[in-house]
Enzyme design. Structure first.
Site, PDB file in Angstrom:
ATOM      1  N   ASP A  14       7.372   6.827   1.303  1.00 33.65           N
ATOM      2  CA  ASP A  14       8.544   7.650   1.179  1.00 33.65           C
ATOM      3  C   ASP A  14       8.770   8.628   2.280  1.00 33.65           C
ATOM      4  OD1 ASP A  14       8.796   6.591  -1.396  1.00 33.65           O
ATOM      5  OD2 ASP A  14       7.350   8.028  -2.274  1.00 33.65           O
ATOM      6  N   LYS A  17      11.687   5.524   5.269  1.00 31.04           N
ATOM      7  CA  LYS A  17      11.925   3.928   5.906  1.00 31.04           C
ATOM      8  C   LYS A  17      13.324   3.348   5.756  1.00 31.04           C
ATOM      9  CE  LYS A  17       8.417   2.611   3.564  1.00 31.04           C
ATOM     10  NZ  LYS A  17       7.986   3.883   2.914  1.00 31.04           N
ATOM     11  N   GLY A  18      13.625   3.453   4.537  1.00 22.97           N
ATOM     12  CA  GLY A  18      14.983   2.807   4.162  1.00 22.97           C
ATOM     13  C   GLY A  18      16.160   3.492   5.214  1.00 22.97           C
ATOM     14  N   GLY A  41      10.755   2.147  -3.184  1.00 20.32           N
ATOM     15  CA  GLY A  41      12.092   2.653  -3.291  1.00 20.32           C
ATOM     16  C   GLY A  41      12.581   3.322  -2.126  1.00 20.32           C
ATOM     17  N   HIS A  42      13.432   2.384  -1.645  1.00 18.68           N
ATOM     18  CA  HIS A  42      14.016   2.846  -0.210  1.00 18.68           C
ATOM     19  C   HIS A  42      15.599   3.552  -0.552  1.00 18.68           C
ATOM     20  CE1 HIS A  42      10.894  -0.057   1.923  1.00 18.68           C
ATOM     21  NE2 HIS A  42      10.312   1.000   1.080  1.00 18.68           N
ATOM     22  N   THR A 130       2.887   2.196  -9.857  1.00 17.03           N
ATOM     23  CA  THR A 130       4.235   2.166 -10.509  1.00 17.03           C
ATOM     24  C   THR A 130       4.370   1.586 -11.808  1.00 17.03           C
ATOM     25  OG1 THR A 130       4.803   0.439  -9.156  1.00 17.03           O
ATOM     26  CG2 THR A 130       5.083   2.650  -7.940  1.00 17.03           C
ATOM     27  N   GLN A 225       5.709   1.248   1.425  1.00 13.01           N
ATOM     28  CA  GLN A 225       4.436   2.144   1.185  1.00 13.01           C
ATOM     29  C   GLN A 225       4.172   2.614   2.615  1.00 13.01           C
ATOM     30  OE1 GLN A 225       4.060  -1.434  -0.504  1.00 13.01           O
ATOM     31  NE2 GLN A 225       5.324  -0.412  -1.845  1.00 13.01           N
ATOM     32  N   THR A 240      -1.950   0.651  -2.719  1.00  8.53           N
ATOM     33  CA  THR A 240      -1.269  -0.503  -3.256  1.00  8.53           C
ATOM     34  C   THR A 240      -2.109  -1.814  -2.941  1.00  8.53           C
ATOM     35  OG1 THR A 240       0.632  -1.480  -3.532  1.00  8.53           O
ATOM     36  CG2 THR A 240       0.165  -0.801  -1.348  1.00  8.53           C
ATOM     37  N   ALA A 300      11.401   7.661  -5.756  1.00  8.08           N
ATOM     38  CA  ALA A 300      12.411   6.913  -5.639  1.00  8.08           C
ATOM     39  C   ALA A 300      12.742   5.593  -6.737  1.00  8.08           C
ATOM     40  CB  ALA A 300      13.061   6.258  -4.208  1.00  8.08           C
ATOM     41  N   ARG A 306       6.661  14.293  -6.433  1.00  9.44           N
ATOM     42  CA  ARG A 306       5.669  13.955  -5.284  1.00  9.44           C
ATOM     43  C   ARG A 306       4.794  15.159  -5.090  1.00  9.44           C
ATOM     44  NH1 ARG A 306      10.680  11.473  -1.832  1.00  9.44           N
ATOM     45  NH2 ARG A 306      10.531   9.380  -2.739  1.00  9.44           N
ATOM     46  N   LYS A 332      12.799  14.393   7.971  1.00  7.32           N
ATOM     47  CA  LYS A 332      12.907  15.773   6.987  1.00  7.32           C
ATOM     48  C   LYS A 332      12.836  16.706   7.937  1.00  7.32           C
ATOM     49  CE  LYS A 332      12.921  14.468   2.455  1.00  7.32           C
ATOM     50  NZ  LYS A 332      12.596  14.022   1.289  1.00  7.32           N
ATOM     51  N   ASP A 334      14.704  19.033   8.479  1.00  2.00           N
ATOM     52  CA  ASP A 334      15.428  20.232   7.835  1.00  2.00           C
ATOM     53  C   ASP A 334      14.744  20.949   6.586  1.00  2.00           C
ATOM     54  OD1 ASP A 334      15.955  17.442   7.163  1.00  2.00           O
ATOM     55  OD2 ASP A 334      17.117  18.171   5.289  1.00  2.00           O
ATOM     56  N   SER A 413      14.999  12.800  11.976  1.00  2.00           N
ATOM     57  CA  SER A 413      15.953  12.934  11.043  1.00  2.00           C
ATOM     58  C   SER A 413      16.108  14.364  10.425  1.00  2.00           C
ATOM     59  CB  SER A 413      15.439  11.743   9.860  1.00  2.00           C
ATOM     60  OG  SER A 413      16.329  11.988   8.910  1.00  2.00           O
TER      61      SER A 413
HETATM   62  P1  GDP Z   1      11.262   5.242   1.800  1.00  6.65           P
HETATM   63  O1  GDP Z   1      10.507   4.681   0.789  1.00  6.65           O
HETATM   64  O2  GDP Z   1      10.316   5.549   2.951  1.00  6.65           O
HETATM   65  O3  GDP Z   1      12.521   4.530   2.254  1.00  6.65           O
HETATM   66  O4  GDP Z   1      11.576   6.811   1.498  1.00  6.65           O
HETATM   67  P2  GDP Z   1      12.467   7.111   0.241  1.00  6.65           P
HETATM   68  O5  GDP Z   1      13.662   6.642  -0.003  1.00  6.65           O
HETATM   69  O6  GDP Z   1      11.440   6.807  -1.142  1.00  6.65           O
HETATM   70  O7  GDP Z   1      12.208   8.633   0.227  1.00  6.65           O
HETATM   71  C1  GDP Z   1      13.101   9.614   1.224  1.00  6.65           C
HETATM   72  C2  GDP Z   1      13.819  10.507   0.704  1.00  6.65           C
HETATM   73  O8  GDP Z   1      14.089  11.510   1.667  1.00  6.65           O
HETATM   74  C3  GDP Z   1      15.135   9.894   0.097  1.00  6.65           C
HETATM   75  O9  GDP Z   1      15.484  10.910  -0.863  1.00  6.65           O
HETATM   76  C4  GDP Z   1      15.936  10.041   1.509  1.00  6.65           C
HETATM   77  O10 GDP Z   1      17.427  10.088   1.122  1.00  6.65           O
HETATM   78  C5  GDP Z   1      15.547  11.421   1.925  1.00  6.65           C
HETATM   79  N1  GDP Z   1      15.769  11.667   3.208  1.00  6.65           N
HETATM   80  C6  GDP Z   1      15.225  10.744   4.241  1.00  6.65           C
HETATM   81  N2  GDP Z   1      15.492  11.558   5.479  1.00  6.65           N
HETATM   82  C7  GDP Z   1      15.820  12.507   5.281  1.00  6.65           C
HETATM   83  C8  GDP Z   1      15.868  13.763   6.220  1.00  6.65           C
HETATM   84  O11 GDP Z   1      15.801  13.920   7.512  1.00  6.65           O
HETATM   85  N3  GDP Z   1      16.126  15.126   5.442  1.00  6.65           N
HETATM   86  C9  GDP Z   1      16.319  15.128   4.276  1.00  6.65           C
HETATM   87  N4  GDP Z   1      16.489  16.360   3.628  1.00  6.65           N
HETATM   88  N5  GDP Z   1      16.208  13.949   3.237  1.00  6.65           N
HETATM   89  C10 GDP Z   1      15.619  12.925   3.753  1.00  6.65           C
HETATM   90  P1  IMO Z   2       8.013   2.990  -0.546  1.00  8.79           P
HETATM   91  O1  IMO Z   2       8.283   1.603   0.084  1.00  8.79           O
HETATM   92  C1  IMO Z   2       5.061   5.820  -2.356  1.00  8.79           C
HETATM   93  C2  IMO Z   2       1.703   4.160  -4.887  1.00  8.79           C
HETATM   94  C3  IMO Z   2       1.742   4.423  -6.223  1.00  8.79           C
HETATM   95  C4  IMO Z   2       0.220   4.395  -6.552  1.00  8.79           C
HETATM   96  C5  IMO Z   2      -0.120   3.307  -5.435  1.00  8.79           C
HETATM   97  C6  IMO Z   2      -0.435   2.021  -6.234  1.00  8.79           C
HETATM   98  O2  IMO Z   2       9.024   3.710  -1.309  1.00  8.79           O
HETATM   99  O3  IMO Z   2       7.106   4.205   0.322  1.00  8.79           O
HETATM  100  P2  IMO Z   2       1.415   0.003  -7.112  1.00  8.79           P
HETATM  101  O4  IMO Z   2       2.407   0.171  -8.003  1.00  8.79           O
HETATM  102  O5  IMO Z   2       1.772  -0.373  -5.802  1.00  8.79           O
HETATM  103  O6  IMO Z   2       0.396  -0.618  -7.495  1.00  8.79           O
HETATM  104  O7  IMO Z   2       0.704   1.610  -6.818  1.00  8.79           O
HETATM  105  O8  IMO Z   2       1.041   3.180  -4.732  1.00  8.79           O
HETATM  106  N1  IMO Z   2       3.123   3.799  -4.167  1.00  8.79           N
HETATM  107  C7  IMO Z   2       4.128   4.072  -3.475  1.00  8.79           C
HETATM  108  N2  IMO Z   2       4.069   5.553  -3.182  1.00  8.79           N
HETATM  109  N3  IMO Z   2       5.938   5.190  -2.009  1.00  8.79           N
HETATM  110  C8  IMO Z   2       5.883   3.647  -2.213  1.00  8.79           C
HETATM  111  O9  IMO Z   2       6.687   2.771  -1.622  1.00  8.79           O
HETATM  112  C9  IMO Z   2       4.967   3.269  -3.182  1.00  8.79           C
HETATM  113  N4  IMO Z   2       4.732   2.099  -3.983  1.00  8.79           N
HETATM  114  C10 IMO Z   2       3.355   2.068  -4.378  1.00  8.79           C
HETATM  115  O10 IMO Z   2       2.269   5.545  -6.562  1.00  8.79           O
HETATM  116  O11 IMO Z   2      -0.213   5.717  -6.064  1.00  8.79           O
HETATM  117 MG    MG Z   3      10.007   5.449  -1.363  1.00  6.73          MG
END
Ligand code: GDP
Ligand code: IMO
Ligand code: MG
Length: 430
Positions: A14, A17-18, A41-42, A130, A225, A240, A300, A306, A332, A334, A413
């Site tokens: 999280d 990356k997305g 979840g991206h 998850t 991840q 994971t 996500a 978190r 993040k 900000d 960012s």
């Molecule tokens: P990913 O799994 O690495 O793609 O990240 P996620 O989408 O799960 O979580 C990142 C969260 O932070 C999402 O809700 C994004 O919209 C948000 N986000 C990403 N970059 C920034 C940033 O620079 N500032 C803020 N406030 N939110 C951000």
């Molecule tokens: P993104 O790509 C954050 C965590 C789960 C748990 C562990 C194992 O959005 O960054 P699993 O279902 O994979 O067997 O769970 O890994 N986990 C993540 N945490 N972001 C993710 O993906 C995750 N994918 C799995 O919360 O601790």
């Molecule tokens: Mg994510």
């Protein structure tokens, strides 16, 4: 010269990356997912419009870009279909742009049942997965009994093999976990129903990617991840079930390691983790609550809150080493606006001794972080796109990270939206 850039998370997932994959996709011909499944979840935000992707590469919002799912990804046919439908309902063209490796193992109903039964049986030692069946699907792959995307093409073989696998897993569900078995007919019917939507997406991914490279076109690899959720290098067993580190881009797509040119490591300006497991810099005080609130730190995929804490450079430096990270993107920033004093963990205390590096993640939950303190800033950084406009203390914070990690920061960012980004160096132009 064509360039292949790998984007990976350097923490516990999280990191944003997305957002970064979406931002950089305008430089490439293909975006490739190479591990994980719909546990990811991206989040992409484009001029206020938010889309969360789980399986489909985050390049899908840019027309003319191929979205490729490599052999390292485990695919739930129903999750994939749901996601395609969600995108097409929003007017985003998926058909013809999505290519899938025949070697992707399938995630089916019995994997979900096993994941949930295992978590329930582990009680206090639960991983906090998850619940999507990801671990059991990778178990089947390693045990050489997985049904894969390519198997869908041969209905009679698929039907027979499925019977055997369902019997095997149902025995464990019924006799060991004492839970309801899955219904073979239901799994078969559901899977075959989705087959006609999937079979035309199957492609020889290694050859497709080799061709794109030969045509002198750029490729982006999208990690899921983060480094410390890696099955080998993470905080085992709280991880994971795939290799989330940069090497996974090669094995998970069929592109040789010499054709990965650059690794962009994503880190938040602080740290978060979903699920259980060690987290030395976790804050259970008001600042932790503040970070969660300001950062809207809810998963996500599962919407779970978190856990939040300060930036951990012992961990980050390790992530940089194990993935040969070329440069960083700090997201993040900000969220730190308005905090009076910021902390960065630079070492740990364990057993009365100081450690600047850490090799044994088993002792992580007994490590005390050693912090340096830096002054915060009261100005708003949200939405800033020029480095010079960042407050002096924010720049000092970033410079400290660069100095202590020994690699440059390419991108900062300052908000969730695609536009809210400071690009200092373009990874494709270096
Ligand atoms: P990913 O799994 O690495 O793609 O990240 P996620 O989408 O799960 O979580 C990142 C969260 O932070 C999402 O809700 C994004 O919209 C948000 N986000 C990403 N970059 C920034 C940033 O620079 N500032 C803020 N406030 N939110 C951000
Ligand atoms: P993104 O790509 C954050 C965590 C789960 C748990 C562990 C194992 O959005 O960054 P699993 O279902 O994979 O067997 O769970 O890994 N986990 C993540 N945490 N972001 C993710 O993906 C995750 N994918 C799995 O919360 O601790
Ligand atoms: Mg994510």
């Amino acid at each position: 010269m064509a360039k292949s850039v790998v984007i990976i998370g350097c923490q516990w997932g999280d990191e944003g990356k997305g957002k970064l994959v979406d931002l950089l996709t305008d430089r490439v011909s293909a975006v490739v997912r190479f591990q994980g499944g719909h546990n990811a979840g991206h989040t992409l935000v484009i001029r206020g419009r938010k889309i969360i992707l789980h399986l489909i590469p985050s390049g899908i919002l840019r027309e003319d870009v191929l979205c490729v799912i490599g052999n390292g990804v485990v695919i739930s046919p129903s999750a994939l279909m749901e996601e395609i439908k969600m995108l097409e309902q929003q007017g985003i063209l998926v058909k013809g742009r999505l290519k899938i490796s025949s070697a992707c193992p399938l995630v089916l109903l019995y994997h979900v049942a096993l994941d949930r039964a295992r978590e329930a049986a582990r009680c206090k030692q639960a991983i906090g997965t998850t619940g999507r069946g990801i671990g059991p699907a990778y178990e089947d792959k390693i045990a050489r009994r997985a049904l894969r995307v390519g198997d869908l093409l041969d209905e009679s073989n698929f039907t027979a093999n499925l019977r055997e696998i369902v019997d095997y897993h149902n025995f464990i569900l019924r006799e060991y976990y004492r839970v309801e078995p899955v219904n073979y007919d239901q799994v078969l019917e559901q899977t075959l129903e989705l087959r006609s939507n999937i079979d035309h997406l199957i492609t020889d991914v290694p050859m497709l990617l080799a061709q794109i490279r030969q045509q002198n076109k750029n490729i982006l690899f999208e990690g899921a991840q983060g480094a410390f959720l890696d099955i080998d290098h993470g905080t085992y067993p709280y991880v994971t079930s795939s290799n989330t580190t940069a090497g996974g881009a090669s094995t998970g797509s069929g592109v040789g390691p010499l054709h990965l040119d650059y690794v962009l490591g994503i880190t938040k300006a602080y740290t978060t983790r979903v699920g259980y497991g060690p987290f030395p810099t976790e804050l259970k005080d008001d600042i932790g609550i503040h970070l969660a609130k300001r950062g809207q730190e809810f998963g996500a995929t599962t919407n779970r809150p978190r856990r939040c804490g300060w930036l951990d450079l012992v961990a980050l430096r390790r992530a940089i080493t194990i993935s040969s990270v070329s440069s960083l993107c700090v997201t993040k920033l900000d969220v730190l606006d308005g905090i009076e004093s910021l902390h960065i963990c630079i070492a740990y205390y364990y057993n009365g001794q100081r450690f600047d590096l850490l090799s044994d993640s088993k002792i992580l939950d007994r490590c005390e972080p050693i912090y340096i303190e830096l002054p915060g800033w009261q100005e708003i950084t949200a939405g800033i796109t020029e480095y010079d406009q960042l407050p002096h203390n924010a720049r000092s914070y970033l410079q400290k990270i660069e100095e202590l990690c020994g690699i440059p920061i390419d991108i900062v960012s300052t908000g969730a939206d695609r536009e809210q980004t400071v690009v200092l160096r373009d990874p494709f132009a270096i």
